[in-house]
Design an enzyme around this catalytic site. Structure first.
Site, PDB file in Angstrom:
ATOM      1  N   HIS A  82      14.799  11.379  46.514  1.00  0.00           N
ATOM      2  CA  HIS A  82      13.808  10.682  45.684  1.00  0.00           C
ATOM      3  C   HIS A  82      12.678  10.086  46.511  1.00  0.00           C
ATOM      4  CE1 HIS A  82      16.121  11.206  42.088  1.00  0.00           C
ATOM      5  NE2 HIS A  82      17.163  10.536  42.556  1.00  0.00           N
ATOM      6  N   HIS A 130      19.923  14.528  39.586  1.00  0.00           N
ATOM      7  CA  HIS A 130      18.583  13.981  39.362  1.00  0.00           C
ATOM      8  C   HIS A 130      17.523  14.841  40.041  1.00  0.00           C
ATOM      9  CE1 HIS A 130      21.515  10.598  39.348  1.00  0.00           C
ATOM     10  NE2 HIS A 130      20.875  10.289  38.243  1.00  0.00           N
TER      11      HIS A 130
END
Ligand code: Q9C
Ligand code: ZN
Length: 339
Positions: free
Chosen positions: A159, A197
């Site tokens: 991320h 994710h």
């Protein structure tokens, strides 16, 4: 398969995160690593410490001001008279300025962070640097002739963007590994992200490049974190057009649909002509994961490992998420041993 890991990961222990309206104990805990180490030991896979790469190695994918922020953040926090964990609470959204980095630590933290779920504590920088060094070492080993390596990275990385942190990630370990492979002679490198994710940081870092393919399978951002990137119409920009590929899947997706999507993603990697592969391996696709909603069972992780191996590419596997702590070891090592 060589396994690289640093025990400095334990210096990062965020304590609490903001989740669904409450401050709850962090899902991303040091115990996750303990479970993986135990499973590696059972599989007789020895663990080596990473090499020391200097912080300059980070600047190939990260902004210098951002790295400086991470390095000094907690000292500035203490200098401002605070102690314990840092969490931001204000962000430069639409209509607010993003061309100025506030001098105070609260504003600076909001500038670089993109969520309030990623605490910084006193040891976070040391832990994140050691995690990045594990990924860089795993990539260096491939450049030196190993066929496969696994970086047991903690904190995770996918991320983290060029100048942003969030989603439990500070430095982008997989992007650093891919860049190391590029710098050491692999002309085309693919990053395949199978964490639940979307790997928004990795996508951002390589979005305008045609030498690193980014392919991701993940819960649809319409309902799943990180919400603001990872849709199918994001395909790269400028020279990078066509070199990003997203496969968002509905929450609740099980192995049959997942497997078919993975086959397509692997096909993209093969067609790209990748000379080396970096896998962002999150096992938060597991049905028992507390913050995710795919339905992969224990028995599916070895099948995933075998499908990755069928590409027959020099491969660096980088640990990302997975929060069903007690099962994480078995699921990760299930992928590795099948590979
Ligand atoms: N308020 C990885 O799997 N949770 N990261 C949302 C924000 C963030 C997952 C909380 C989940 C991040 C590497
Ligand atoms: Zn994840």
């Amino acid at each position: 398969m060589r396994v690289i890991h640093s025990d400095r990961h334990a210096l990062h222990d965020g304590g609490f995160e903001l989740h669904r309206g409450e401050l709850v104990p962090c899902y991303e805990t040091p115990a996750r690593v303990a479970y993986i180490l135990r499973a590696l030991e059972r599989a007789a896979m020895p663990v080596e410490a990473p090499r020391e790469f200097s912080p300059e190695a980070l600047l190939r994918v990260h902004d210098a001001g951002f790295v400086e922020f991470l390095r000094n953040a907690h000292a500035q926090w203490r200098a401002a008279g605070r102690s314990g964990r840092m969490l931001p609470s204000g962000f430069p959204a639409r209509g607010l300025r993003r061309d100025r980095i506030p001098a105070g630590i609260n504003g600076m933290m909001g500038y670089y962070a993109f969520d309030a779920g990623t605490p910084i504590v006193e040891g976070t920088w040391q832990a994140a640097l050691s995690s990045a060094q594990s990924a860089l070492t795993a990539a260096a080993l491939i450049a030196e002739g190993e066929r496969s390596s696994y970086a047991l990275c903690r904190p995770p990385g996918h991320h983290a963007g060029g100048s942003t942190y969030g989603g439990y990630c500070f430095l982008n370990n997989a992007a650093l590994a891919a860049q190391e492979l590029r710098d050491r002679g692999f002309a085309r490198v693919a990053v395949l992200d199978v964490d639940y994710h979307h790997g928004n940081g990795t996508q951002e870092i390589f979005y305008a490049r045609d030498d690193v393919l980014f392919v991701s399978i993940h819960g649809t951002p319409d309902t799943e974190y990180p919400y603001f990137l990872g849709y199918a119409d994001e395909r790269g920009i400028d020279a990078g057009e066509g070199f990003t590929r997203n496969f968002p899947l509905a929450a609740g997706t099980g192995w049959e649909d997942y497997r078919a999507t993975l086959a397509q993603a692997l096909d993209d990697v093969a067609k790209f002509g990748a000379e080396a592969l970096v896998v962002s391996l999150g096992v938060d696709t597991f049905e028992g994961d507390p913050i995710s909603s795919f339905k992969l069972g224990k028995r599916h992780f070895p099948l995933l490992g075998a499908m990755l191996a069928a590409l027959r590419l020099p491969t660096v596997i980088v640990q990302e998420g997975g929060y069903a702590a007690e099962e994480i070891g078995e699921n990760v090592v299930g992928v590795l041993t099948a590979f």
